[in-house]
Write a protein that holds these residues in place. Structure first.
Motif, PDB file in Angstrom:
ATOM      1  N   ALA A  28      30.043   3.346 -41.466  1.00 36.52           N
ATOM      2  CA  ALA A  28      28.706   3.654 -41.967  1.00 36.52           C
ATOM      3  C   ALA A  28      28.028   4.666 -41.038  1.00 36.52           C
ATOM      4  CB  ALA A  28      27.875   2.374 -42.048  1.00 36.52           C
ATOM      5  N   ARG A  29      27.514   5.727 -41.612  1.00 33.36           N
ATOM      6  CA  ARG A  29      26.900   6.770 -40.780  1.00 33.36           C
ATOM      7  C   ARG A  29      25.687   6.246 -40.028  1.00 33.36           C
ATOM      8  NH1 ARG A  29      27.311  12.909 -42.717  1.00 33.36           N
ATOM      9  NH2 ARG A  29      26.453  13.011 -40.618  1.00 33.36           N
ATOM     10  N   ALA A  30      24.946   5.321 -40.638  1.00 34.90           N
ATOM     11  CA  ALA A  30      23.796   4.735 -39.939  1.00 34.90           C
ATOM     12  C   ALA A  30      24.248   3.972 -38.697  1.00 34.90           C
ATOM     13  CB  ALA A  30      23.024   3.817 -40.874  1.00 34.90           C
ATOM     14  N   TRP A  34      23.119   4.745 -34.854  1.00 34.30           N
ATOM     15  CA  TRP A  34      22.540   3.741 -33.955  1.00 34.30           C
ATOM     16  C   TRP A  34      23.331   3.650 -32.659  1.00 34.30           C
ATOM     17  CZ3 TRP A  34      23.900  -1.015 -31.804  1.00 34.30           C
ATOM     18  CH2 TRP A  34      22.840  -1.796 -31.318  1.00 34.30           C
ATOM     19  N   ALA A  35      24.652   3.724 -32.770  1.00 36.05           N
ATOM     20  CA  ALA A  35      25.491   3.662 -31.572  1.00 36.05           C
ATOM     21  C   ALA A  35      25.174   4.800 -30.615  1.00 36.05           C
ATOM     22  CB  ALA A  35      26.964   3.709 -31.975  1.00 36.05           C
ATOM     23  N   LEU A  36      24.898   5.971 -31.165  1.00 37.13           N
ATOM     24  CA  LEU A  36      24.682   7.157 -30.340  1.00 37.13           C
ATOM     25  C   LEU A  36      23.229   7.359 -29.916  1.00 37.13           C
ATOM     26  CD1 LEU A  36      26.872   9.790 -32.229  1.00 37.13           C
ATOM     27  CD2 LEU A  36      27.398   8.661 -30.058  1.00 37.13           C
ATOM     28  N   ALA A  59      32.339  14.062 -35.916  1.00 37.52           N
ATOM     29  CA  ALA A  59      32.346  15.516 -36.059  1.00 37.52           C
ATOM     30  C   ALA A  59      31.364  15.960 -37.144  1.00 37.52           C
ATOM     31  CB  ALA A  59      33.756  16.000 -36.366  1.00 37.52           C
ATOM     32  N   ALA A  60      31.333  15.224 -38.263  1.00 39.93           N
ATOM     33  CA  ALA A  60      30.416  15.566 -39.351  1.00 39.93           C
ATOM     34  C   ALA A  60      28.957  15.408 -38.935  1.00 39.93           C
ATOM     35  CB  ALA A  60      30.701  14.702 -40.574  1.00 39.93           C
ATOM     36  N   ALA A  61      28.706  14.515 -37.958  1.00 44.04           N
ATOM     37  CA  ALA A  61      27.349  14.296 -37.471  1.00 44.04           C
ATOM     38  C   ALA A  61      26.935  15.317 -36.422  1.00 44.04           C
ATOM     39  CB  ALA A  61      27.224  12.889 -36.895  1.00 44.04           C
ATOM     40  N   HIS A 196      27.871  -1.268 -45.718  1.00 36.40           N
ATOM     41  CA  HIS A 196      28.888  -0.253 -45.932  1.00 36.40           C
ATOM     42  C   HIS A 196      29.743  -0.715 -47.108  1.00 36.40           C
ATOM     43  CE1 HIS A 196      31.163   3.206 -44.994  1.00 36.40           C
ATOM     44  NE2 HIS A 196      32.125   2.661 -44.287  1.00 36.40           N
ATOM     45  N   GLY A 197      30.614   0.115 -47.575  1.00 33.08           N
ATOM     46  CA  GLY A 197      31.505  -0.262 -48.665  1.00 33.08           C
ATOM     47  C   GLY A 197      32.610   0.756 -48.807  1.00 33.08           C
ATOM     48  N   GLN A 198      33.677   0.357 -49.470  1.00 33.59           N
ATOM     49  CA  GLN A 198      34.814   1.235 -49.695  1.00 33.59           C
ATOM     50  C   GLN A 198      35.248   1.107 -51.147  1.00 33.59           C
ATOM     51  OE1 GLN A 198      38.531   0.184 -47.819  1.00 33.59           O
ATOM     52  NE2 GLN A 198      39.185   2.317 -47.636  1.00 33.59           N
TER      53      GLN A 198
END
Length: 264
Positions: A28-30, A34-36, A59-61, A196-198
């Motif tokens: 999950a991008r969120a 938060w981690a960063l 990389a996308a972030a 999140h989901g897939q």
């Protein structure tokens, strides 16, 4: 899990690198944000990067990401999918980077394989002042009825001690972070979970689960029987029997920072 069994499981993924790259979920991008959030700069190490699932999100972030991975097959898959990313052979216990060279160290579904008594000082060594260490795990949301049923059918080989929200919380509450060597002491951990989901079909979910270490190390007959039970279960559920569906996940994050002086 004893040391020998842990090493067996940790080294099982290379043989399934292609399937891992094809079927494991991203993060999950969120959760990554938060981690960063506390990191003092954009330089990020993806440690135990596997085939680059977390690397791609970083990389996308816009992170200046370097990936380190010990398994040659996994590293080859990462380099193939992300040729613009600097990707190096190495491990959490022997990081091939200079002192203070990254602002954050992230690990996606990998920190539980680290020998933190050795990796802790290494991680602290490569972090810049104020840097952050974070582990991310994708968790099957067994609060959903059919996911809970899948967990029961698959057993411990499919749903391990960090694979559902409640078990992940219990495991990370006792996360082993070194407290002895002054250079490797970490403060109190912070935790958060992000929806999140897939998107999966029954076949692709079976293929995803088949990349889990517990199944990879099984004898063929036992593995095939376990996957057969999972297929039958998915065929029996209206949520998963036909076409595409979303596998409900949470991305759980454990975030810590090295202590400064006598701050912890």
């Amino acid at each position: 899990m004893d040391q020998e069994e842990r090493l067996l499981h940790a080294s099982s993924f290379g043989a399934a690198a292609g399937a891992y790259a094809a079927h494991r979920p991203n993060y999950a991008r969120a959760a990554v944000g938060w981690a960063l959030a506390p990191a003092p700069g954009p330089r990020v190490l993806d440690l135990g990067a596997g085939t680059g699932k977390l690397t791609a999100t970083l990389a996308a972030a816009g992170a200046e990401v370097v990936a380190v991975e010990p398994d040659p097959e996994m590293l080859t898959a990462l380099r193939r999918s992300l040729p613009a990313v600097r990707a190096l052979p190495g491990s959490a216990e022997a990081i091939p980077l200079p002192d203070g060279s990254v602002d954050a160290v992230l690990a996606g579904n990998a920190m539980h394989w680290f020998d933190m008594a050795v990796a802790g000082p290494e991680i602290a060594r490569v972090l810049s002042p104020g840097g952050v260490l974070a582990g991310l795990w994708n968790l099957m949301d067994d609060r959903v009825d059919w996911v809970a049923g899948l967990a029961r059918i698959g057993g411990s080989a499919v749903v391990g001690p960090r694979d559902t929200p409640s078990s992940w919380r219990a495991e990370t509450a006792e996360a082993h972070l070194p407290k002895t060597a002054a250079a490797a002491r970490f403060g109190s951990p912070e935790r958060a979970e992000f929806p999140h989901g897939q998107l999966r079909t029954a076949d692709s979910l079976v293929a995803t689960l088949a990349t889990r270490a517990g199944l990879l190390v099984m004898p063929d007959e036992e593995r095939n029987a376990t996957l057969g039970r999972i297929r039958a279960f998915l065929a029996s559920r209206p949520e998963t029997a036909r076409g595409e569906f979303t596998l409900p996940l949470l991305t759980g994050v454990l975030r810590v920072r090295p202590c400064a002086g006598d701050s912890c």
